[in-house]
Motif scaffolding. Sequence first.
Motif, short mmCIF file in Angstrom:
data_model
loop_
_atom_site.label_atom_id
_atom_site.label_comp_id
_atom_site.label_asym_id
_atom_site.label_seq_id
_atom_site.Cartn_x
_atom_site.Cartn_y
_atom_site.Cartn_z
N GLN A 109 0.68 -1.25 0.01
CA GLN A 109 -0.05 0.10 0.19
C GLN A 109 1.10 1.48 0.05
O GLN A 109 0.86 2.27 -0.76
CB GLN A 109 -0.88 -0.03 1.33
N GLN A 143 -16.24 -6.71 7.21
CA GLN A 143 -16.21 -5.88 6.13
C GLN A 143 -17.33 -4.77 6.08
O GLN A 143 -18.41 -5.13 6.66
CB GLN A 143 -16.55 -6.52 4.69
N ASN A 147 -18.86 1.04 2.58
CA ASN A 147 -17.73 1.06 2.31
C ASN A 147 -16.90 -0.20 1.76
O ASN A 147 -16.47 -0.86 2.55
CB ASN A 147 -16.83 1.98 3.20
N ASN A 148 -16.63 -0.26 0.43
CA ASN A 148 -15.98 -1.60 -0.04
C ASN A 148 -14.57 -1.54 0.49
O ASN A 148 -13.87 -2.38 0.34
CB ASN A 148 -15.93 -1.70 -1.64
N GLN A 149 -13.93 -0.32 0.80
CA GLN A 149 -12.42 -0.28 1.21
C GLN A 149 -12.44 -0.37 2.68
O GLN A 149 -11.37 -0.56 3.32
CB GLN A 149 -11.88 1.02 0.66
N GLN A 229 -6.45 3.07 6.34
CA GLN A 229 -6.45 1.80 7.04
C GLN A 229 -5.63 1.71 8.29
O GLN A 229 -4.67 2.52 7.97
CB GLN A 229 -5.80 0.60 5.94
#
Length: 301
Positions: A109, A143, A147-149, A229
């Motif tokens: 990342q 999850q 928000n998919n992230q 993150q």
Amino acid sequence: MTLTPEQEAEIAEARSQTRPTLRAVSEGMERRLYLAHPVLDHGLVRVIDYMGDDAAITQAARVSYGRGTKAVSNDEGLIRYLMRHWHSTPFEMCEVKFHVKLPVFVARQWIRHRTANVNEYSARYSILDREFYIPAPEHLAAQSTVNNQGRGELLEGEEAARVLDILREDAMRAYDHYEGMLSQEGQKGLARELARMNLPANVYTQWYWKVDLHNLFHFLRLRADAHAQYEIRAYAEVMCQIVKDWVPLAYGAFEDYRLGGATLSGKAIEVLKRRLAGEVVTQETSGMSKGEWREFEGVWG
């Protein structure tokens, strides 16, 4: 994070040696040099070298012969002006080199910030340590449903325990196989550059990361943000404190205009003007998409 006695002795020796210099030095950064700041369970950040200070920024902006003006308030005002108006080159006059120990998935990342010089520990030549990132229970989340992230609610009880057991067992099994493939006892042993492919993404790697202050601020603006993150944010938050000691005036401006500020689109500015004029503005009459409106309301209500 635990350092071996040999590593601690190496750091102590490096910090015990002082040299006279004509270079500008930052007293705050001098106190940080070489010290290992723990991050996550086995990670660390430490400063290996740096160049410049707040005065280097103002000197470059003025292209002067000295260290800038005598009045700190003048330098602070100039730095805030440069930050406010998105000037970049004066901040590029300062550089820092970090030694970072981090999980591979965080490194992948991190490396997307392509404006730095990087030299990573090579698993082609050396054998990686048996060290893996295992999240603390408070960072083990499901999850997100919006928000998919991102992450949602925390895992609890038996489900959390099951996931942690899987992470530990898979990491240890993979490393056992890694050692087994490398072993030359009764066999030729697989090449290190091939054996490493079986290691999981939570194994720790290390690198030297050298970056100028402008691009470091860009990294920190994204990675120290509350939406980043957690694992990479943990590194960014430690680095923020280091930078604050290194260039306090520049960091103060960065904290105010970047970390604590908000960028408005033309439509958002128009909505604020309409609100100040007493008009009730909704998403349907704002000209914004639902996503834009949600983000606008998150800042402005």
